[in-house]
Motif scaffolding. Structure first.
Motif, PDB file in Angstrom:
ATOM      1  N   LEU A  63       0.821  -1.210   0.000  1.00  0.00           N
ATOM      2  CA  LEU A  63       0.000   0.000   0.000  1.00  0.00           C
ATOM      3  C   LEU A  63       0.855   1.260   0.000  1.00  0.00           C
ATOM      4  CD1 LEU A  63      -2.767  -1.083   2.537  1.00  0.00           C
ATOM      5  CD2 LEU A  63      -3.040  -0.765   0.073  1.00  0.00           C
ATOM      6  N   VAL A  64       1.962   1.241   0.736  1.00  0.00           N
ATOM      7  CA  VAL A  64       2.875   2.392   0.758  1.00  0.00           C
ATOM      8  C   VAL A  64       3.446   2.627  -0.639  1.00  0.00           C
ATOM      9  CG1 VAL A  64       5.087   3.244   1.628  1.00  0.00           C
ATOM     10  CG2 VAL A  64       3.443   2.213   3.211  1.00  0.00           C
ATOM     11  N   ALA A  65       3.851   1.555  -1.309  1.00  0.00           N
ATOM     12  CA  ALA A  65       4.402   1.684  -2.663  1.00  0.00           C
ATOM     13  C   ALA A  65       3.364   2.271  -3.618  1.00  0.00           C
ATOM     14  CB  ALA A  65       4.869   0.318  -3.157  1.00  0.00           C
ATOM     15  N   VAL A  66       2.116   1.818  -3.503  1.00  0.00           N
ATOM     16  CA  VAL A  66       1.041   2.345  -4.355  1.00  0.00           C
ATOM     17  C   VAL A  66       0.817   3.832  -4.076  1.00  0.00           C
ATOM     18  CG1 VAL A  66      -1.437   2.238  -4.818  1.00  0.00           C
ATOM     19  CG2 VAL A  66      -0.106   0.120  -4.658  1.00  0.00           C
ATOM     20  N   ARG A  67       0.779   4.216  -2.787  1.00  0.00           N
ATOM     21  CA  ARG A  67       0.508   5.622  -2.440  1.00  0.00           C
ATOM     22  C   ARG A  67       1.639   6.547  -2.895  1.00  0.00           C
ATOM     23  NH1 ARG A  67      -3.441   3.356  -1.768  1.00  0.00           N
ATOM     24  NH2 ARG A  67      -5.059   3.670  -0.186  1.00  0.00           N
ATOM     25  N   ARG A  68       2.854   6.024  -2.961  1.00  0.00           N
ATOM     26  CA  ARG A  68       3.957   6.866  -3.449  1.00  0.00           C
ATOM     27  C   ARG A  68       3.788   7.148  -4.936  1.00  0.00           C
ATOM     28  NH1 ARG A  68       8.254   4.313   0.481  1.00  0.00           N
ATOM     29  NH2 ARG A  68       8.243   5.976   2.068  1.00  0.00           N
ATOM     30  N   ARG A  69       3.158   6.216  -5.667  1.00  0.00           N
ATOM     31  CA  ARG A  69       2.895   6.437  -7.092  1.00  0.00           C
ATOM     32  C   ARG A  69       1.594   7.201  -7.308  1.00  0.00           C
ATOM     33  NH1 ARG A  69       4.017   0.863  -7.161  1.00  0.00           N
ATOM     34  NH2 ARG A  69       1.820   0.442  -7.645  1.00  0.00           N
TER      35      ARG A  69
ATOM     36  N   ILE B 250      -1.842   6.804   5.186  1.00  0.00           N
ATOM     37  CA  ILE B 250      -0.688   6.120   4.610  1.00  0.00           C
ATOM     38  C   ILE B 250       0.041   7.039   3.626  1.00  0.00           C
ATOM     39  CG2 ILE B 250       0.025   4.263   3.059  1.00  0.00           C
ATOM     40  CD1 ILE B 250      -1.919   2.419   4.424  1.00  0.00           C
ATOM     41  N   THR B 251      -0.718   7.788   2.829  1.00  0.00           N
ATOM     42  CA  THR B 251      -0.099   8.754   1.920  1.00  0.00           C
ATOM     43  C   THR B 251       0.689   9.787   2.703  1.00  0.00           C
ATOM     44  OG1 THR B 251      -1.844   8.488   0.268  1.00  0.00           O
ATOM     45  CG2 THR B 251      -0.551  10.513   0.169  1.00  0.00           C
ATOM     46  N   ASP B 252       0.090  10.292   3.786  1.00  0.00           N
ATOM     47  CA  ASP B 252       0.776  11.296   4.610  1.00  0.00           C
ATOM     48  C   ASP B 252       2.066  10.734   5.200  1.00  0.00           C
ATOM     49  OD1 ASP B 252      -1.332  12.976   4.068  1.00  0.00           O
ATOM     50  OD2 ASP B 252      -2.319  12.674   6.005  1.00  0.00           O
ATOM     51  N   LEU B 253       2.002   9.513   5.737  1.00  0.00           N
ATOM     52  CA  LEU B 253       3.180   8.918   6.362  1.00  0.00           C
ATOM     53  C   LEU B 253       4.260   8.607   5.331  1.00  0.00           C
ATOM     54  CD1 LEU B 253       1.490   6.468   8.909  1.00  0.00           C
ATOM     55  CD2 LEU B 253       2.649   8.625   9.413  1.00  0.00           C
ATOM     56  N   ALA B 254       3.844   8.172   4.142  1.00  0.00           N
ATOM     57  CA  ALA B 254       4.814   7.840   3.098  1.00  0.00           C
ATOM     58  C   ALA B 254       5.594   9.070   2.649  1.00  0.00           C
ATOM     59  CB  ALA B 254       4.105   7.204   1.902  1.00  0.00           C
ATOM     60  N   GLY B 255       5.044  10.248   2.897  1.00  0.00           N
ATOM     61  CA  GLY B 255       5.710  11.474   2.492  1.00  0.00           C
ATOM     62  C   GLY B 255       6.545  12.119   3.582  1.00  0.00           C
ATOM     63  N   THR B 256       6.698  11.444   4.720  1.00  0.00           N
ATOM     64  CA  THR B 256       7.486  11.990   5.827  1.00  0.00           C
ATOM     65  C   THR B 256       8.905  11.438   5.791  1.00  0.00           C
ATOM     66  OG1 THR B 256       6.963  10.202   7.382  1.00  0.00           O
ATOM     67  CG2 THR B 256       5.394  12.051   7.220  1.00  0.00           C
ATOM     68  N   GLU B 257       9.689  11.815   6.816  1.00  0.00           N
ATOM     69  CA  GLU B 257      11.069  11.336   6.911  1.00  0.00           C
ATOM     70  C   GLU B 257      11.155   9.921   7.481  1.00  0.00           C
ATOM     71  OE1 GLU B 257      10.112  12.791  11.001  1.00  0.00           O
ATOM     72  OE2 GLU B 257       9.614  13.363   8.949  1.00  0.00           O
ATOM     73  N   LEU B 258      10.014   9.321   7.830  1.00  0.00           N
ATOM     74  CA  LEU B 258      10.034   7.971   8.382  1.00  0.00           C
ATOM     75  C   LEU B 258      10.519   6.964   7.339  1.00  0.00           C
ATOM     76  CD1 LEU B 258       6.635   7.797  10.335  1.00  0.00           C
ATOM     77  CD2 LEU B 258       8.898   8.387  11.223  1.00  0.00           C
ATOM     78  N   SER B 259      11.284   5.969   7.795  1.00  0.00           N
ATOM     79  CA  SER B 259      11.713   4.902   6.904  1.00  0.00           C
ATOM     80  C   SER B 259      10.524   3.993   6.588  1.00  0.00           C
ATOM     81  CB  SER B 259      12.820   4.077   7.570  1.00  0.00           C
ATOM     82  OG  SER B 259      12.293   3.319   8.652  1.00  0.00           O
ATOM     83  N   ASP B 260      10.692   3.132   5.580  1.00  0.00           N
ATOM     84  CA  ASP B 260       9.617   2.209   5.234  1.00  0.00           C
ATOM     85  C   ASP B 260       9.265   1.317   6.418  1.00  0.00           C
ATOM     86  OD1 ASP B 260       9.511   3.275   2.738  1.00  0.00           O
ATOM     87  OD2 ASP B 260      10.144   1.476   1.664  1.00  0.00           O
TER      88      ASP B 260
ATOM     89  N   VAL C  57       7.180   3.344   8.825  1.00  0.00           N
ATOM     90  CA  VAL C  57       5.813   3.559   8.330  1.00  0.00           C
ATOM     91  C   VAL C  57       4.990   2.290   8.534  1.00  0.00           C
ATOM     92  CG1 VAL C  57       4.387   3.966   6.293  1.00  0.00           C
ATOM     93  CG2 VAL C  57       6.446   5.332   6.663  1.00  0.00           C
ATOM     94  N   VAL C  58       5.555   1.146   8.179  1.00  0.00           N
ATOM     95  CA  VAL C  58       4.855  -0.129   8.355  1.00  0.00           C
ATOM     96  C   VAL C  58       4.517  -0.342   9.830  1.00  0.00           C
ATOM     97  CG1 VAL C  58       5.103  -2.634   8.236  1.00  0.00           C
ATOM     98  CG2 VAL C  58       5.812  -1.228   6.306  1.00  0.00           C
ATOM     99  N   ALA C  59       5.482  -0.112  10.708  1.00  0.00           N
ATOM    100  CA  ALA C  59       5.249  -0.311  12.140  1.00  0.00           C
ATOM    101  C   ALA C  59       4.159   0.616  12.663  1.00  0.00           C
ATOM    102  CB  ALA C  59       6.547  -0.084  12.923  1.00  0.00           C
ATOM    103  N   ALA C  60       4.142   1.868  12.188  1.00  0.00           N
ATOM    104  CA  ALA C  60       3.127   2.827  12.632  1.00  0.00           C
ATOM    105  C   ALA C  60       1.737   2.394  12.186  1.00  0.00           C
ATOM    106  CB  ALA C  60       3.446   4.217  12.086  1.00  0.00           C
ATOM    107  N   VAL C  61       1.612   1.966  10.936  1.00  0.00           N
ATOM    108  CA  VAL C  61       0.308   1.558  10.413  1.00  0.00           C
ATOM    109  C   VAL C  61      -0.201   0.322  11.143  1.00  0.00           C
ATOM    110  CG1 VAL C  61      -0.900   0.685   8.375  1.00  0.00           C
ATOM    111  CG2 VAL C  61       0.680   2.609   8.158  1.00  0.00           C
ATOM    112  N   VAL C  62       0.668  -0.655  11.356  1.00  0.00           N
ATOM    113  CA  VAL C  62       0.257  -1.873  12.066  1.00  0.00           C
ATOM    114  C   VAL C  62      -0.149  -1.548  13.497  1.00  0.00           C
ATOM    115  CG1 VAL C  62       1.060  -4.094  12.949  1.00  0.00           C
ATOM    116  CG2 VAL C  62       1.598  -3.426  10.607  1.00  0.00           C
ATOM    117  N   LEU C  63       0.621  -0.688  14.172  1.00  0.00           N
ATOM    118  CA  LEU C  63       0.265  -0.304  15.541  1.00  0.00           C
ATOM    119  C   LEU C  63      -1.105   0.369  15.575  1.00  0.00           C
ATOM    120  CD1 LEU C  63       0.850   0.233  18.548  1.00  0.00           C
ATOM    121  CD2 LEU C  63       2.026   2.328  17.854  1.00  0.00           C
ATOM    122  N   LEU C  64      -1.358   1.290  14.661  1.00  0.00           N
ATOM    123  CA  LEU C  64      -2.635   2.012  14.664  1.00  0.00           C
ATOM    124  C   LEU C  64      -3.800   1.077  14.384  1.00  0.00           C
ATOM    125  CD1 LEU C  64      -1.568   5.255  12.783  1.00  0.00           C
ATOM    126  CD2 LEU C  64      -2.011   4.996  15.226  1.00  0.00           C
TER     127      LEU C  64
END
Length: 396
Positions: A197-203, A210-220, A223-230
């Motif tokens: 999903l992160v790869a799709v949102r970057r395109r 997920i789009t917002d997180l993919a555009g931050t300084e967070l590593s992949d 981002v995955v850990a944040a989404v799973v936690l939420l």
């Protein structure tokens, strides 16, 4: 100097898992804090002690990879990169990008959508016969809400629920081999979906978190850990608070009063979904009762025990739908206060209000089936009937 108090409370004892509160009351009457040799940690039983543990920055969340590390890497990867398992400044860096999504203003904008989703779920219920209110209503609602907020397709809702339940069973004392295997597989599958999903949102950016997180300084990985936690936290807390609180009310013949939000706070306090939250000392800390915790020692904050402390709550073992003063610790306090608390409160208020509005004769249709877990306390199944009538009417 007198020796420290000890406790032999067995958190795996079926009697304790079924109803921990009498056991907590016994322990709390003896000591605020006690050493628990089986777990190698200090247990805290009073509201003051649990609050002190959560507020003291010298008691932190320090993630240690589960062993064997190579086999458990999918599980460990999700946790070592989570905000909940880190302390400032890492915690601050990981938390900041998602905090705005759970601001009060943003949550309020979601309220009509939550109400619409709840109504859709109740429309699908056949209220002419008994039904499982957890499966039909309490479980799907928070998953659909948080998935929509993040941008996870609704078609994955069932997968998300299964993966979440498999992962959180690892938080229980002494998980067996089947639990470990299921958690590793779920972590692997969950992470793979989020990475896609992160790869799709970057395109193809969209209006989602997920789009917002993919555009931050967070590593992949972050981002995955944040989404799973939420997704996990947003699902587990709301489902279990709803089920525990509903069972407590229906067993007592109670209905929410005019202030449904106050009733929700009592649901959070009375039978807490999260019972234990662990911290590790990074420096010497003195807890209530004169207990000195040394660096490296672990402290378990027993939230359910704190939320029934008679020193803070009048008639703590009574469910009061209109309790006016309710400083419960169900969402924690301090730096790790639950980021999703405003969303969970709003979801619960809307879903509880709508359920009793649509089905005023709601009653238990059998004995609820517990999940049989201590750390995350909840019900696997709660059969209800919509035509049971109010208990006082049935007894007339």
């Amino acid at each position: 100097m007198p020796s420290a108090p000890t406790t032999s409370l067995d958190l795996t004892d079926p009697a304790v898992v079924a109803d921990p509160y009498p056991w907590f009351a016994q322990e709390r009457s003896r000591h605020a804090v006690a050493w628990h040799e089986p777990s190698g940690s200090w247990f805290t039983f009073t509201h003051a002690a649990v609050s002190a543990v959560q507020r003291d920055r010298r008691l932190g969340r320090l993630w240690t990879d589960r062993e064997p590390a190579e086999r458990l890497e999918p599980f460990n990867l999700l946790h070592r990169n989570q905000m909940m398992e880190n302390e400032p400044p890492e915690h601050t860096r990981l938390r900041r990008p998602v905090a705005s999504a759970f601001s009060r203003g943003h949550v309020e904008r979601l309220r009509p959508r939550v109400r619409a989703l709840a109504s859709e779920l109740l429309d699908e219920v056949d209220a002419s016969r008994p039904f499982d209110v957890v499966e039909a209503y309490a479980e799907p609602l928070p998953v659909l809400v948080i998935a929509e907020l993040l941008g996870v397709p609704r078609s994955h809702a069932h997968d998300l629920r299964d993966w979440s339940q498999a992962i959180v069973r690892m938080y229980e004392p002494s998980p067996d081999e089947s639990v470990v295997a299921a958690a590793v597989a779920a972590a692997e599958d969950f992470a793979a979906l989020v990475r896609d999903l992160v790869a799709v949102r970057r395109r193809q950016p969209a209006d989602d978190l997920i789009t917002d997180l993919a555009g931050t300084e967070l590593s992949d990985d972050e981002v995955v850990a944040a989404v799973v936690l939420l997704l996990n936290a947003g699902h587990e807390a709301s489902v279990n608070v709803f089920g525990n609180g509903l069972v407590a009310m229906l067993r007592r013949g109670l209905r929410p009063g005019p202030d449904v939000a106050a009733c929700v706070e009592e649901m959070l306090r009375f039978d807490s979904a999260l019972q234990l939250f662990e911290r590790t000392a990074t420096a010497e800390v003195e807890l209530p009762g004169g207990i000195v915790v040394r660096p490296g020692e672990r402290v378990s904050a027993l939230l359910g025990a704190a939320n029934r402390d008679p020193a803070v709550f009048e008639r703590p073992d009574e469910f009061d739908v209109a309790r006016a003063t309710n400083p419960h610790l169900a969402f924690g306090v301090g730096v790790h206060f639950c980021l999703g608390a405003p969303l969970a409160r709003m979801e619960l208020t809307e879903s509880v209000a709508l359920l009793f509005e649509r089905l005023p004769g709601l009653a238990l249709a059998g004995e609820p089936e517990s999940r049989g877990t201590f750390v995350l306390r909840g019900h696997r199944r709660v059969e209800v009937t919509a035509s049971g009538g109010h208990p006082e009417e049935r007894d007339a």
